[in-house]
Design a protein around this motif. Structure first.
Motif, short mmCIF file in Angstrom:
data_model
loop_
_atom_site.label_atom_id
_atom_site.label_comp_id
_atom_site.label_asym_id
_atom_site.label_seq_id
_atom_site.Cartn_x
_atom_site.Cartn_y
_atom_site.Cartn_z
N ASN A 353 0.80 -1.22 0.00
CA ASN A 353 0.00 0.00 0.00
C ASN A 353 0.84 1.27 0.00
O ASN A 353 2.00 1.27 0.41
N ILE A 354 0.18 2.37 -0.43
CA ILE A 354 0.70 3.71 -0.20
C ILE A 354 -0.37 4.49 0.55
O ILE A 354 -1.56 4.16 0.48
N LEU A 355 0.05 5.50 1.27
CA LEU A 355 -0.89 6.27 2.08
C LEU A 355 -0.66 7.75 1.87
O LEU A 355 0.48 8.23 1.89
N GLY A 356 -1.75 8.47 1.65
CA GLY A 356 -1.71 9.92 1.58
C GLY A 356 -2.52 10.52 2.72
O GLY A 356 -3.44 9.90 3.23
N ILE A 357 -2.17 11.73 3.12
CA ILE A 357 -2.88 12.43 4.18
C ILE A 357 -3.67 13.57 3.55
O ILE A 357 -3.10 14.46 2.91
N ALA A 358 -4.98 13.55 3.71
CA ALA A 358 -5.83 14.65 3.27
C ALA A 358 -5.99 15.63 4.42
O ALA A 358 -6.18 15.23 5.56
N SER A 359 -5.88 16.92 4.10
CA SER A 359 -5.95 17.86 5.20
C SER A 359 -6.37 19.25 4.76
O SER A 359 -6.77 19.47 3.60
N ILE A 360 -6.21 20.16 5.67
CA ILE A 360 -6.79 21.50 5.59
C ILE A 360 -6.31 22.31 4.38
O ILE A 360 -6.99 23.19 3.90
N GLY A 361 -5.13 21.97 3.85
CA GLY A 361 -4.57 22.74 2.74
C GLY A 361 -4.81 22.14 1.37
O GLY A 361 -4.26 22.62 0.37
N ASP A 362 -5.63 21.10 1.26
CA ASP A 362 -5.82 20.40 0.00
C ASP A 362 -6.64 21.19 -1.02
O ASP A 362 -7.54 21.96 -0.66
N VAL A 363 -6.33 20.96 -2.30
CA VAL A 363 -7.12 21.50 -3.41
C VAL A 363 -7.38 20.37 -4.39
O VAL A 363 -6.59 19.42 -4.48
N TRP A 364 -8.46 20.47 -5.16
CA TRP A 364 -8.83 19.38 -6.05
C TRP A 364 -7.78 19.13 -7.12
O TRP A 364 -7.58 17.98 -7.54
N GLU A 365 -7.08 20.15 -7.55
CA GLU A 365 -6.08 19.99 -8.60
C GLU A 365 -5.04 18.93 -8.21
O GLU A 365 -4.56 18.17 -9.06
N ASP A 366 -4.69 18.89 -6.95
CA ASP A 366 -3.70 17.90 -6.48
C ASP A 366 -4.28 16.49 -6.55
O ASP A 366 -3.58 15.54 -6.94
N TYR A 367 -5.54 16.34 -6.19
CA TYR A 367 -6.18 15.03 -6.28
C TYR A 367 -6.22 14.56 -7.74
O TYR A 367 -6.00 13.39 -8.04
N GLN A 368 -6.52 15.49 -8.64
CA GLN A 368 -6.60 15.13 -10.05
C GLN A 368 -5.24 14.68 -10.58
O GLN A 368 -5.15 13.74 -11.37
N LYS A 369 -4.17 15.35 -10.13
CA LYS A 369 -2.83 14.94 -10.55
C LYS A 369 -2.51 13.53 -10.07
O LYS A 369 -1.90 12.74 -10.80
N LEU A 370 -2.94 13.19 -8.85
CA LEU A 370 -2.70 11.85 -8.33
C LEU A 370 -3.53 10.83 -9.10
O LEU A 370 -3.03 9.73 -9.42
N ILE A 371 -4.77 11.16 -9.42
CA ILE A 371 -5.61 10.26 -10.22
C ILE A 371 -4.97 10.01 -11.58
O ILE A 371 -4.86 8.86 -12.03
N ASP A 372 -4.53 11.07 -12.24
CA ASP A 372 -3.91 10.93 -13.56
C ASP A 372 -2.66 10.06 -13.48
O ASP A 372 -2.43 9.20 -14.36
N ALA A 373 -1.86 10.26 -12.44
CA ALA A 373 -0.63 9.47 -12.27
C ALA A 373 -0.95 8.00 -12.04
O ALA A 373 -0.32 7.11 -12.62
N LEU A 374 -1.94 7.72 -11.21
CA LEU A 374 -2.31 6.34 -10.92
C LEU A 374 -2.92 5.65 -12.14
O LEU A 374 -2.70 4.46 -12.36
N GLU A 375 -3.68 6.39 -12.92
CA GLU A 375 -4.24 5.81 -14.16
C GLU A 375 -3.11 5.40 -15.11
O GLU A 375 -3.15 4.33 -15.72
N GLU A 376 -2.10 6.25 -15.22
CA GLU A 376 -0.96 5.94 -16.09
C GLU A 376 -0.15 4.77 -15.53
O GLU A 376 0.30 3.90 -16.29
N MET A 377 0.02 4.76 -14.21
CA MET A 377 0.72 3.64 -13.58
C MET A 377 -0.02 2.33 -13.84
O MET A 377 0.60 1.29 -14.09
N ALA A 378 -1.33 2.37 -13.78
CA ALA A 378 -2.14 1.16 -13.99
C ALA A 378 -1.95 0.63 -15.42
O ALA A 378 -1.91 -0.58 -15.63
N LYS A 379 -1.83 1.53 -16.38
CA LYS A 379 -1.61 1.11 -17.76
C LYS A 379 -0.21 0.52 -17.93
O LYS A 379 -0.01 -0.44 -18.69
N ASP A 380 0.76 1.11 -17.24
CA ASP A 380 2.16 0.67 -17.36
C ASP A 380 2.44 -0.62 -16.61
O ASP A 380 3.42 -1.30 -16.89
N HIS A 381 1.59 -0.96 -15.65
CA HIS A 381 1.88 -2.11 -14.79
C HIS A 381 0.66 -3.01 -14.69
O HIS A 381 0.23 -3.36 -13.58
#
Length: 484
Positions: A353-381
Motif C-alpha cells: 500500500n501507499i498512504l496519503g494524508i488529506a488535510s486543511i490545505g488540499d485543493v482538487w487539482e492535487d487530487y486530479q494529478k494523483l488520479i492521472d498518475a495512478l491511471e498511467e501507472m495502472a496502464k504501465d503495470h
C-alpha cells in the motif's frame, strides 16, 4: 471567545515597538543572509525570545496561558500545553506523568518510536498487545477491548493504557468502551492522537479522546490542523493525573527556548479550526469522496475504505490508503514511481500500500494529478496474474518476545554482528521504517528469522530503515552476553 489569538496579537504588538535588542537570538532581528533573503525578513523579525509581554512557555501566566485555555476549550480538555518539540515530547510526558519506574503500561505493538523512547525515559514496563489486523491489506487496525481486559486480568497492577487513535492508516478503536473499562479499574488512559487533530471540528469525524473522557492525549496540529511543523499540543483531563506532575515532566522534555513562530501558529490554527473548520472539512470530505470514486474505477487499484475489514470499529476519512497489489507493485515501488516520475509525495509506503494524508490545505487539482498518475501507472503495470512475489508483511510476523525491558536494553553493553547471525539474539537497538516510525524490532526483543528476512526485503525495496547503528544495514547491535 474563540475569535481571539492572544499570543499572536502580543507578538504583532511587540514587533511594532522596534525594541533595541541586547538579548538572544543572536540575529537581533536584523542580520540578513541567504536564508532570510529566501524566506522573507519578517520571519527573522518575529523570531524572538521569552519576555514579560510575550510570556514564558515553561511557566505561562499571561498570553501563553490564555492561548492554552482557548486550546483546551476547543478540544474539550481541562488543560492544554503547547509543544514545540513535536508530539514526541507530549507522548514522553504522558507516559512519565502516568508511570513511575517499574509501573506496567499496556501498549499496542504498533506504537510510534516516541512511545518506546518514553518507556526508556520513564522506566515503565511494557505489556504489549497486538492490534487487530486487516488480512487483505496487511495493515494494523485498532485495539480490541477484549485484549485489554485479558491483559488486566493477567496483570491486575497495570497502571496505564496507551492507545493510538487514529492509527497512521486511519483505524479508530472503540475508545469510549476502553476508557469506561479502564476508569472502572482506576487505570489511566493515554491517547496518541497525533493524526486526529481535526476530529472535533466536523460531525463526520470520530469523537476525540478528550470528549470521550481520556486522561491525556497528544495531538499534532501541524499534521492535519494547519500549524507549522513541530508544533503540537498536550491535553489533560483533571482527575487521575496530577497537573503539577505533568508540568514537571513536560519541563524535562521541552526546550526553554520555545519558538514563538511555532506557538503563534498553534494559536492561529486553533482559531481557524474552530471558526472555519466545519466549512473547510465539509469541502475536504466532498473532495475525498469524489477522489475515492474515481480511484476505485482504475483497474488494479483499490481504495482502503471499500475493502476494509469488519474488524474495524471506525475510520478516519482523511487517510487516503491505496492498495497497489492488483498492479503487481509493492507499495514501496509505487511510492518511488509517484515521487520520481510524477513529482507526487505520498506520506508512506508498505508492502502492498501507499498512504496519503488529506488535510486543511488540499485543493482538487492535487487530487486530479494523483488520479492521472495512478491511471498511467495502472496502464504501465497491468498485472500478469502472477502478482508480486510472496513477501513477509510486518503484520504476518509474530510479535517478538520481550526478553529485557527497553530501558535496561538501552543502557546495556552491545556488540555489532551480521544480520544473518543475529537470529535468536536480543536486540540492542530499535529498527523501524520511516515514515511512519513504527518499530519492527524494539531493543530488548528477541530477533527472529522472519524478521531478518523482512529487513532484507525492505533493503531490496529501498525502504528508509532507521534506528540501526550500521548505516550499511548489514549489521545489527545485540546485547552482549546473551545466549543464542
Amino acid at each position: 471567545m474563540q475569535n481571539k489569538t492572544p499570543l499572536f496579537d502580543a507578538l504583532k504588538n511587540y514587533h511594532k515597538t522596534e525594541v533595541v535588542s541586547f538579548d538572544v537570538p543572536g540575529h537581533k532581528k536584523r542580520f540578513q543572509n541567504e536564508f532570510s533573503d529566501y524566506i522573507g525578513h519578517k520571519i527573522i523579525e518575529l523570531d524572538t525570545n521569552s519576555m514579560k509581554e510575550l510570556d514564558i512557555l515553561n511557566n505561562p501566566t499571561g498570553v501563553i496561558r490564555e492561548a492554552h485555555q482557548l486550546m483546551a476549550h476547543a478540544y474539550s480538555a481541562d488543560e492544554a500545553f503547547f509543544l514545540v518539540n513535536g508530539t514526541t515530547s507530549g507522548i514522553q510526558t504522558m507516559v512519565m506523568s502516568a508511570c513511575n519506574p517499574g509501573d506496567k503500561i499496556i501498549l499496542p505493538r504498533n506504537v510510534h518510536k516516541s512511545a518506546i523512547n518514553a518507556l526508556i525515559l520513564s522506566g515503565a514496563t511494557p505489556i504489549y498487545i497486538d492490534p487487530e489486523v486487516d488480512e487483505t491489506l496487511g495493515i494494523s487496525l485498532g485495539v480490541n477491548i477484549k485484549k485489554i481486559k485479558e491483559a488486566v486480568i493477567k496483570d491486575p497492577d497495570i497502571k496505564a493504557v496507551f492507545i493510538i487513535n487514529p492509527t497512521y492508516y486511519g483505524a479508530v478503536s472503540n475508545l469510549k468502551e476502553i476508557i469506561k473499562f479502564c476508569h472502572k479499574e482506576e487505570i489511566v488512559v493515554l491517547v496518541d492522537e497525533a493524526h486526529g487533530a481535526h476530529f472535533p471540528f466536523h460531525d463526520n469525524f470520530p469523537e476525540n479522546a478528550m470528549v470521550l473522557g481520556a486522561d491525556m492525549s497528544a495531538i499534532s496540529i501541524h499534521k492535519t490542523g494547519g500549524s507549522l511543523t513541530q508544533s503540537s499540543v498536550l491535553l489533560l483531563k483533571n482527575g487521575l493525573i496530577n497537573k503539577q506532575r505533568v508540568k514537571r515532566m513536560l519541563n524535562l522534555t521541552q526546550t526553554t527556548s520555545a519558538s514563538y513562530l511555532l506557538m503563534t501558529s498553534l494559536d492561529v490554527a486553533r482559531k481557524t479550526l474552530v471558526i472555519e473548520g466545519k466549512e473547510i472539512f465539509t469541502n475536504l470530505l466532498d473532495m475525498i469522496s469524489k477522489f475515492r470514486e474515481k480511484l476505485n474505477s482504475i483497474q488494479g487499484i483499490r481504495c482502503f475504505k471499500s475493502i476494509l475489514s469488519d474488524k474495524l470499529y471506525n475510520f478516519d476519512e482523511t487517510k487516503i490508503g491505496i492498495n497497489l497489489h492488483g498492479l503487481g507493485l509493492t507499495g514501496f515501488e509505487g511510492y518511488d514511481i509517484l515521487r520520481e516520475k510524477y513529482n507526487i509525495q505520498m506520506e508512506l509506503a508498505d508492502t502492498h500500500n501507499i498512504l496519503g494524508i488529506a488535510s486543511i490545505g488540499d485543493v482538487w487539482e492535487d487530487y486530479q494529478k494523483l488520479i492521472d498518475a495512478l491511471e498511467e501507472m495502472a496502464k504501465d503495470h497491468k498485472r500478469d496474474n502472477k502478482g508480486i512475489n510472496k513477501t513477509i508483511d510486518f503484520n504476518e510476523l509474530e510479535s517478538p518476545e520481550l526478553v529485557v525491558s527497553p530501558r535496561d536494553a538501552f543502557y546495556s553493553e552491545t556488540e555489532s554482528i551480521p544480520l544473518e547471525k543475529a537470529i535468536g539474539r536480543v536486540s540492542g537497538e530499535s529498527i523501524m521504517v520511516y515514515p511512519p516510525g513504527i518499530p519492527l524490532l524494539i531493543q530488548g526483543e528477541k530477533i527472529s528469522k522472519d524478521l531478518i528476512d523482512h529487513i532484507f526485503f525492505l533493503k531490496e525495496q529501498k525502504a528508509v530503515i532507521t534506528g540501526m547503528d550500521d548505516k550499511t544495514l548489514n549489521n545489527i547491535s545485540i546485547l552482549k552476553g546473551e545466549i543464542e
